[in-house]
Design an enzyme around this catalytic site. Structure first.
Site, PDB file in Angstrom:
ATOM      1  N   GLU A  81       0.809  -1.226   0.000  1.00 51.63           N
ATOM      2  CA  GLU A  81       0.000   0.000   0.000  1.00 51.63           C
ATOM      3  C   GLU A  81       0.848   1.286   0.000  1.00 51.63           C
ATOM      4  O   GLU A  81       0.615   2.200  -0.791  1.00 51.63           O
ATOM      5  CB  GLU A  81      -0.829  -0.086   1.284  1.00 51.63           C
ATOM      6  CG  GLU A  81      -1.902   0.891   1.460  1.00 51.63           C
ATOM      7  CD  GLU A  81      -2.322   0.932   2.940  1.00 51.63           C
ATOM      8  OE1 GLU A  81      -1.890   0.084   3.756  1.00 51.63           O
ATOM      9  OE2 GLU A  81      -3.085   1.849   3.259  1.00 51.63           O
ATOM     10  N   ILE A 114       2.408  -9.820   2.758  1.00 53.75           N
ATOM     11  CA  ILE A 114       1.878 -11.042   3.368  1.00 53.75           C
ATOM     12  C   ILE A 114       0.419 -10.815   3.783  1.00 53.75           C
ATOM     13  O   ILE A 114      -0.315 -11.760   3.973  1.00 53.75           O
ATOM     14  CB  ILE A 114       2.691 -11.507   4.600  1.00 53.75           C
ATOM     15  CG1 ILE A 114       2.693 -10.464   5.714  1.00 53.75           C
ATOM     16  CG2 ILE A 114       4.096 -11.905   4.212  1.00 53.75           C
ATOM     17  CD1 ILE A 114       3.140 -11.027   7.067  1.00 53.75           C
ATOM     18  N   ASP A 115       0.012  -9.539   3.925  1.00 52.74           N
ATOM     19  CA  ASP A 115      -1.326  -9.241   4.461  1.00 52.74           C
ATOM     20  C   ASP A 115      -2.447  -9.522   3.454  1.00 52.74           C
ATOM     21  O   ASP A 115      -3.612  -9.624   3.841  1.00 52.74           O
ATOM     22  CB  ASP A 115      -1.409  -7.772   4.896  1.00 52.74           C
ATOM     23  CG  ASP A 115      -0.343  -7.392   5.904  1.00 52.74           C
ATOM     24  OD1 ASP A 115       0.187  -8.301   6.574  1.00 52.74           O
ATOM     25  OD2 ASP A 115      -0.028  -6.192   6.029  1.00 52.74           O
ATOM     26  N   ARG A 160      -4.406 -26.809  28.058  1.00 54.71           N
ATOM     27  CA  ARG A 160      -4.428 -25.348  28.147  1.00 54.71           C
ATOM     28  C   ARG A 160      -4.909 -24.729  26.829  1.00 54.71           C
ATOM     29  O   ARG A 160      -4.868 -25.370  25.778  1.00 54.71           O
ATOM     30  CB  ARG A 160      -3.061 -24.774  28.526  1.00 54.71           C
ATOM     31  CG  ARG A 160      -1.869 -25.348  27.824  1.00 54.71           C
ATOM     32  CD  ARG A 160      -0.608 -24.479  27.997  1.00 54.71           C
ATOM     33  NE  ARG A 160       0.143 -24.655  29.203  1.00 54.71           N
ATOM     34  CZ  ARG A 160       1.423 -25.077  29.260  1.00 54.71           C
ATOM     35  NH1 ARG A 160       2.071 -25.419  28.148  1.00 54.71           N
ATOM     36  NH2 ARG A 160       2.049 -25.154  30.395  1.00 54.71           N
ATOM     37  N   HIS A 171       7.538 -11.984  13.022  1.00 54.53           N
ATOM     38  CA  HIS A 171       8.255 -11.934  11.739  1.00 54.53           C
ATOM     39  C   HIS A 171       8.611 -13.299  11.162  1.00 54.53           C
ATOM     40  O   HIS A 171       9.043 -13.379  10.010  1.00 54.53           O
ATOM     41  CB  HIS A 171       9.504 -11.054  11.882  1.00 54.53           C
ATOM     42  CG  HIS A 171       9.151  -9.613  12.100  1.00 54.53           C
ATOM     43  ND1 HIS A 171       8.941  -9.093  13.347  1.00 54.53           N
ATOM     44  CD2 HIS A 171       8.915  -8.617  11.217  1.00 54.53           C
ATOM     45  CE1 HIS A 171       8.609  -7.811  13.231  1.00 54.53           C
ATOM     46  NE2 HIS A 171       8.583  -7.498  11.959  1.00 54.53           N
TER      47      HIS A 171
HETATM   48  O1  F6P Z   1       2.499  -5.377   6.234  1.00 56.29           O
HETATM   49  C1  F6P Z   1       3.232  -6.500   6.591  1.00 56.29           C
HETATM   50  C2  F6P Z   1       3.410  -6.583   8.070  1.00 56.29           C
HETATM   51  O2  F6P Z   1       4.131  -7.761   8.363  1.00 56.29           O
HETATM   52  C3  F6P Z   1       2.115  -6.524   8.892  1.00 56.29           C
HETATM   53  O3  F6P Z   1       1.413  -7.734   8.902  1.00 56.29           O
HETATM   54  C4  F6P Z   1       2.644  -6.086  10.228  1.00 56.29           C
HETATM   55  O4  F6P Z   1       1.681  -5.391  10.991  1.00 56.29           O
HETATM   56  C5  F6P Z   1       3.768  -5.154   9.862  1.00 56.29           C
HETATM   57  O5  F6P Z   1       4.167  -5.498   8.552  1.00 56.29           O
HETATM   58  C6  F6P Z   1       4.959  -5.243  10.791  1.00 56.29           C
HETATM   59  O6  F6P Z   1       5.893  -4.319  10.358  1.00 56.29           O
HETATM   60  P1  F6P Z   1       7.388  -4.212  10.906  1.00 56.29           P
HETATM   61  O7  F6P Z   1       8.164  -5.340  10.307  1.00 56.29           O
HETATM   62  O8  F6P Z   1       7.855  -2.900  10.414  1.00 56.29           O
HETATM   63  O9  F6P Z   1       7.293  -4.317  12.369  1.00 56.29           O
END
Ligand code: F6P
Length: 342
Positions: free
Chosen positions: A103, A126-127, A162, A271
């Site tokens: 985006e 990935i989103d 759990r 990540h």
């Molecule tokens: O947009 C990809 C993404 O991995 C999101 O899912 C997540 O919120 C964000 O990036 C995390 O970003 P950063 O690696 O900058 O913490």
């Protein structure tokens, strides 16, 4: 032509496959030359380059991350940023840019195109939340990583009776949570698109314990409880005005433990979902997008983004990709609900 290539925003598996396809076809079929810009928009902004030819793209198809580096630099937030980019492109003899990003990166590409820069965009995240494309590469890999984690968590959750709450990425779209949760047989899936009632989640969890199975709750990092605020680590914004999400999993596990009297733990996949080698689906998608992108550049079809629609790779105006977030439709959530608490 001499073409600059850059990757911006959060990295994802498949970026290198795009770079490879662009360069391989660009050199072999069209005899173009390439230069890599380092670290997203910071590269053209500061004139940071890297050689990019056939030798540099050998062997990178299965590699995660990006050989060009990435950043969340926003040149429109920097005084004189656009002029600096134009000057650096001219100094490098660059005729056109291939910008690979989500985006934010494509939003910058759209504005630069309107200001006369010759650019073609390639969607990644990935989103899976970009409009105008049915899938973005990186998504399938992230879902498979999360699914495998959920599979593993089932066995340990059962042993210890759990609840395990699995927090996944996705920002304000619940695609990763929905697909990983469905594929991994989660007991409950919580998405940003629909606020959840924590008492209802506790009821699902209890029902699952009554059946002698331990519940797995998949929660998207952007999910919110009914009457609460989004739970955030901090309120810091990045250069594109995004807040850093995360923390809902821990909050939810504490609530569930208090409400059910059964131990609840949290796993934040973080990540891990973005790292490592891309799946076959993502390698093929990334490669096909790269091939179409270099065709668009060769034809001078500026201001376009390549996209997957059905099984075809098409071109759409860049602006369409970023006009509106592609979120999970209600009917997709309703489909999944049949498994909740059972
Ligand atoms: O947009 C990809 C993404 O991995 C999101 O899912 C997540 O919120 C964000 O990036 C995390 O970003 P950063 O690696 O900058 O913490």
């Amino acid at each position: 032509m001499r073409i600059g290539v850059l990757t911006g925003g959060g990295d994802c598996p498949g970026l290198n496959a795009v770079i490879r396809a662009v360069v391989r076809k660009g050199v072999a079929t069209y005899d173009h030359e390439f230069v890599g810009f380092r670290d997203g928009w910071r590269g053209p902004l500061e004139g940071l380059t890297k050689p990019l030819g056939i030798p540099e793209v050998r062997g990178i198809l299965p590699r995660g991350g990006t050989i060009l580096g990435s950043s969340r630099t926003n040149p429109f937030k920097i005084e004189g940023g656009v002029e600096q980019i134009k000057n650096n492109l001219a100094a490098q003899g660059v005729d056109a840019l291939v910008a690979i990003g989500g985006e934010d990166t494509l939003g910058v590409a759209t504005k630069l195109h309107e200001l006369g820069v010759q650019v073609v965009g390639v969607p990644k995240t990935i989103d899976n939340d970009l409009g105008a494309t049915d899938y973005t590469f990186g998504f399938d890999t992230a879902v498979n990583i999360a699914m495998e984690a959920i599979d593993r968590l089932h066995t340990t959750a059962e042993s210890h009776h759990r609840t395990l709450v699995v927090e996944v990425m996705g920002r304000h779209a619940g695609w990763i949570a929905l697909h990983a949760g469905l594929a991994g047989g989660a007991n409950v899936i919580l998405l940003p698109e629909r606020q959840f009632d924590v008492d209802q989640v506790a009821t699902y969890v209890e029902k699952r314990f009554q059946k002698q199975y331990a519940p797995i709750v998949v929660v998207a990092e952007g999910a919110q409880p009914l009457d609460g605020q989004m739970v955030l680590h901090n309120q810091e914004l990045d250069a594109f005005g995004h807040v850093r999400l995360g923390g809902i999993g821990q909050w939810l596990a504490e609530q569930l433990e208090a409400k059910t009297g059964k131990e609840a733990r949290t796993v934040v996949l973080g990540h891990i979902q973005r790292g490592g080698t891309p799946t076959a689906f993502d390698r093929v998608l990334a490669t096909r997008l790269g091939l179409q992108a270099i065709d668009a550049v060769n034809e001078g079809d500026w201001g376009k983004m390549v996209a997957m629609q059905g099984t075809d790779i098409v071109r759409v105006p860049l602006a369409e990709a970023t006009r509106e977030l592609k979120t999970v439709p209600l009917e997709r959530y309703t489909e999944a609900e049949v498994f909740f608490g059972s």
